[in-house]
Design an enzyme around this catalytic site. Structure first.
Site, PDB file in Angstrom:
ATOM      1  N   PRO A 180      -0.713  -4.333   6.561  1.00  0.00           N
ATOM      2  CA  PRO A 180      -2.160  -4.710   7.430  1.00  0.00           C
ATOM      3  C   PRO A 180      -2.317  -3.342   8.134  1.00  0.00           C
ATOM      4  CG  PRO A 180      -0.558  -6.486   7.453  1.00  0.00           C
ATOM      5  CD  PRO A 180       0.298  -5.611   6.804  1.00  0.00           C
ATOM      6  N   GLU A 181      -3.222  -2.960   8.167  1.00  0.00           N
ATOM      7  CA  GLU A 181      -3.810  -1.840   9.037  1.00  0.00           C
ATOM      8  C   GLU A 181      -5.308  -2.166   9.452  1.00  0.00           C
ATOM      9  OE1 GLU A 181      -3.564   2.234   6.970  1.00  0.00           O
ATOM     10  OE2 GLU A 181      -1.996   1.510   5.552  1.00  0.00           O
TER      11      GLU A 181
END
Length: 277
Positions: free
Chosen positions: A2-3
DNA sequence: AACTGTCCCTGCAAGC
DNA sequence: TGCTTGCAGGGACAGT
């Protein structure tokens, strides 16, 4: 992993719980509330109504009618899911917040690198000091060329390092750092001070474009970490990666270079030696 | 300022 | 085949 695009996808998914009341909460594993305690989280969210869900960089912050906010960071393998409250929770479900409409917000994280923290608004500087140190968010604030020129001037650190620095720009991680460098046609190994103004313009354009495209695609879901949205759906941006995870393959942009893998700050870094300089 | 190292933990791959 | 071992993986931060 997750970015910004993945966290933004989760944030949008969480809009469906705005206006709902949390009727109960459970914590199955104290590690995920390591900054405070399971009881602090339970006491902080039980009975309150969710008024907004914000994102700053890779951080999610749930606002409520109570005096507490809830910060969620997914790190590598964290997921936030919205499910029916009576469905069987998957393995590694560490936090459950049951809503007044028979749905449930679940925090799932096999590696427990991620965390969920409830804190009083006035305690934010002590409990979650990283939030204050975050640089501008490309989606929320936009990244001005002037700002980047100033941040890079006279610095020797490599471009990839600078992009991963959350105090410079919030939300970029290893995957999008590589993809942004490629879209800007600049080597991630270049010292930032050597990037001229035209390069910075290409870079800021690339930051906005790559992240917006990735958000539109629902983020990137890779083989192992299994990022998914709140409904369990995978993202599709991994199909559009031009360099990340493509070591040794031909560059999709110039058709000539072979994607090279190097290590920057102990992170695998991918670029095309032909079209990125 | 610019680096390196450490920690967090699990699942998978490689090796026996 | 089945077990054990090693380590990749991202981000924050402490230390030099």
């Amino acid at each position: 992993m997750p970015e910004l695009p993945e966290v933004e996808t989760v944030r949008r998914g969480l809009n469906t719980v705005v206006g709902r009341r949390i009727v109960s909460a459970t914590v199955g594993r104290d590690r995920v509330v390591r900054r405070t305690s399971a009881q602090t989280l339970i006491d902080g969210v039980t009975g309150v109504e969710i008024t907004a869900v914000q994102r700053r960089g890779k951080y999610l912050v749930i606002h409520t009618t109570g005096d507490q906010r809830v910060m969620i960071h997914l790190r590598m393998s964290g997921q936030v899911l919205i499910t029916a409250a009576d469905s069987a929770p998957p393995a590694h479900t560490h936090v459950r917040m049951t809503l007044d409409d028979r749905r449930e917000i679940r925090f799932v994280d096999p590696r427990t690198f991620g965390e969920v923290v409830a804190y009083r608004v006035r305690d934010e500087p002590e409990v979650v000091p990283e939030l204050i140190r975050l640089g501008p968010d490309p989606l929320v604030d936009g990244i001005a060329t002037k700002y980047v020129v100033a941040a890079f001037a006279g610095r020797r650190r490599r471009l990839k390092d600078a992009l991963l620095d959350q105090s410079v720009i919030a939300g970029i991680g290893n995957i999008y750092g590589d993809e942004i460098c490629h879209a800007a046609r600049i080597s991630p190994l270049r010292p930032v001070g050597s990037v001229n103004r035209r390069g910075v313009v290409r870079l800021t354009d690339a930051i906005h474009r790559v992240l917006a495209d990735a958000v539109a695609a629902g983020g990137s879901t890779l083989g192992d970490a299994q990022y998914v949205g709140v409904d369990g759906a995978a993202g599709t941006f991994q199909n559009h990666h031009r360099v990340y995870g493509r070591t040794g393959l031909r560059c999709r942009t110039c058709g000539r270079g072979l994607i090279r893998r190097t290590v920057v700050s102990q992170r695998s870094t991918h670029h095309c030696p032909v079209c990125q300089r």
